[in-house]
Design a protein around this motif. Sequence first.
Motif, PDB file in Angstrom:
ATOM      1  N   ASN A 108     -63.129   6.647  -9.587  1.00  0.00           N
ATOM      2  CA  ASN A 108     -62.486   7.944  -9.065  1.00  0.00           C
ATOM      3  C   ASN A 108     -61.267   7.265  -8.233  1.00  0.00           C
ATOM      4  N   ILE A 140     -53.405  12.467  -8.306  1.00  0.00           N
ATOM      5  CA  ILE A 140     -53.894  11.071  -7.928  1.00  0.00           C
ATOM      6  C   ILE A 140     -52.470  10.015  -7.440  1.00  0.00           C
ATOM      7  N   ALA A 169     -57.815   5.803  -6.607  1.00  0.00           N
ATOM      8  CA  ALA A 169     -56.403   6.186  -7.295  1.00  0.00           C
ATOM      9  C   ALA A 169     -55.524   4.874  -7.465  1.00  0.00           C
ATOM     10  N   SER A 180     -52.092  16.175  -2.497  1.00  0.00           N
ATOM     11  CA  SER A 180     -53.177  16.062  -3.527  1.00  0.00           C
ATOM     12  C   SER A 180     -54.061  17.230  -3.782  1.00  0.00           C
ATOM     13  N   SER A 192     -66.309   8.707 -12.428  1.00  0.00           N
ATOM     14  CA  SER A 192     -65.732   9.809 -12.791  1.00  0.00           C
ATOM     15  C   SER A 192     -66.583  11.015 -13.046  1.00  0.00           C
ATOM     16  N   ARG A 212     -58.925   5.383 -12.196  1.00  0.00           N
ATOM     17  CA  ARG A 212     -58.123   6.588 -12.738  1.00  0.00           C
ATOM     18  C   ARG A 212     -56.570   6.316 -12.586  1.00  0.00           C
ATOM     19  N   GLY A 213     -56.190   5.436 -11.543  1.00  0.00           N
ATOM     20  CA  GLY A 213     -54.968   4.919 -11.370  1.00  0.00           C
ATOM     21  C   GLY A 213     -54.493   4.295 -12.717  1.00  0.00           C
ATOM     22  N   ASP A 231     -61.420  17.746  -5.725  1.00  0.00           N
ATOM     23  CA  ASP A 231     -61.709  16.292  -6.171  1.00  0.00           C
ATOM     24  C   ASP A 231     -62.324  15.596  -4.930  1.00  0.00           C
TER      25      ASP A 231
END
Length: 446
Positions: free
Chosen positions: A109, A296, A111, A321, A76, A127-128, A328
């Motif tokens: 990064n 996300i 999802a 998104s 990230s 990140r998810g 992103d």
Amino acid sequence: MKQSLKDKENRELSAYGITRREFLWLSAMTGVGFMTGCAVNPVTGQRELMLMSEAQEISIDKQNSPHQISADYGTSLDRDLSNYVSRVGQSVVKNSHRPEMPYTFHTLNAAYVNAYAFPGGTIGITRGILLTLENEGELASLIGHEAGHVSARHTSQRMTRGLIAAVLVSGATVAAGDQMGDLVAGLGGIGAGALLAGYSRNQEREADALGLEYMALSDYNPEGFLGLMDMLNDMSNKNESYVATLFSTHPMSSERYETAVKAVRSGYAEERETRPIFKERYMDHTAGLRKIGPAIKAMQDGDGMMMQKNPGNAREHYERSLKTAPEDYAGNLKMAKCLMALEKHQDANRYAQKARQIYPEEHQAKHVLGMTHLRLKNFEQALAQFDAYEQGLPGNPNTIFFQGFSLEGMGRREDAAQKYYNYLQQVNQGEYAQHAHTRLKEWGYI
Ligand SMILES: [Zn+2]
């Protein structure tokens, strides 16, 4: 009675369900050489047959984890979040059975909801999953669980038992959540997914017990461990595509859940009363992430559609998104791959370029951008991207094929032949191998 060493070895090997012949093949394939022999398991203190030495665990990690991290769209760019996850991680692993391992923590990064550990201590957390956790105690528990897999040497155990022999050989796909996108982007993957493939139920139970132990030793409130287990249990009942990889690698069951709950309830009464769970601190450091939470979630929906081979529908989710998070990296790159699947290569090229600008150090965008150039017959520009990818993240045979394909498009037959030859030395079946072979034959090289 005296017994030859070979007989003893044979008996040890057959105890793991593999023959000596298979074992030698396995050793040769994994580049491990001869038997590393018995090693003491750092967790149990028992001697066990281990195919990999610690140095080999670290080296296999170093070879494979960068490919998986890139397949997960890199680490990230939210530095505060990344640093925070690393700090929590370091505080937990220093209380593990192998504190000397070169642990690194990567806020990915990607999802989809997942976390994994490579055998040398590279730990990835998407990140998810960070979005679904609710406090630092849960995060510490998750990291503790992954450090448990590293400490008890679960990857070595599985490799020794021949369960993941194919890993470094056949080029299976990476454990990412959007295979269709990776397919159109020609990424393929080089087997990191197989390296992470499913732990056994016993290993899961052991990792849970260790995770709880490590987080508690790190002064966290064991309620965090209960929170993590509740979260996993709820999710496993939902059966959504964005959690499929998590549960195929870390199998969940009611038995696992009950064992973990019992362990917390039976041993930590005082700690549960007195220790903080750090909810606010978690909320502070994940504020930026939660702000783009809807983006996300929309990526997860899009990925689900891509997995069902429905890029038309996926596109709507990715558009949604990008409305929330237009800058992103993963969002733009996913859109590029989706548009490639829809054969809108000019548009795909635009999104891939944007992704490349947002995150110049991350490699996946180079490959995707190269692929869009290839589709548009911009062979020179395609080659530049594949060269950059190969330089930054060497070891993906597909890249070598596409370098060859670009060179062929440019009319540089001899250079193309060299690349095709290199490719065929690593991969000898499939569409690309066939193309390479046909050309080498046509051009009189074979
Ligand atoms: Zn696990």
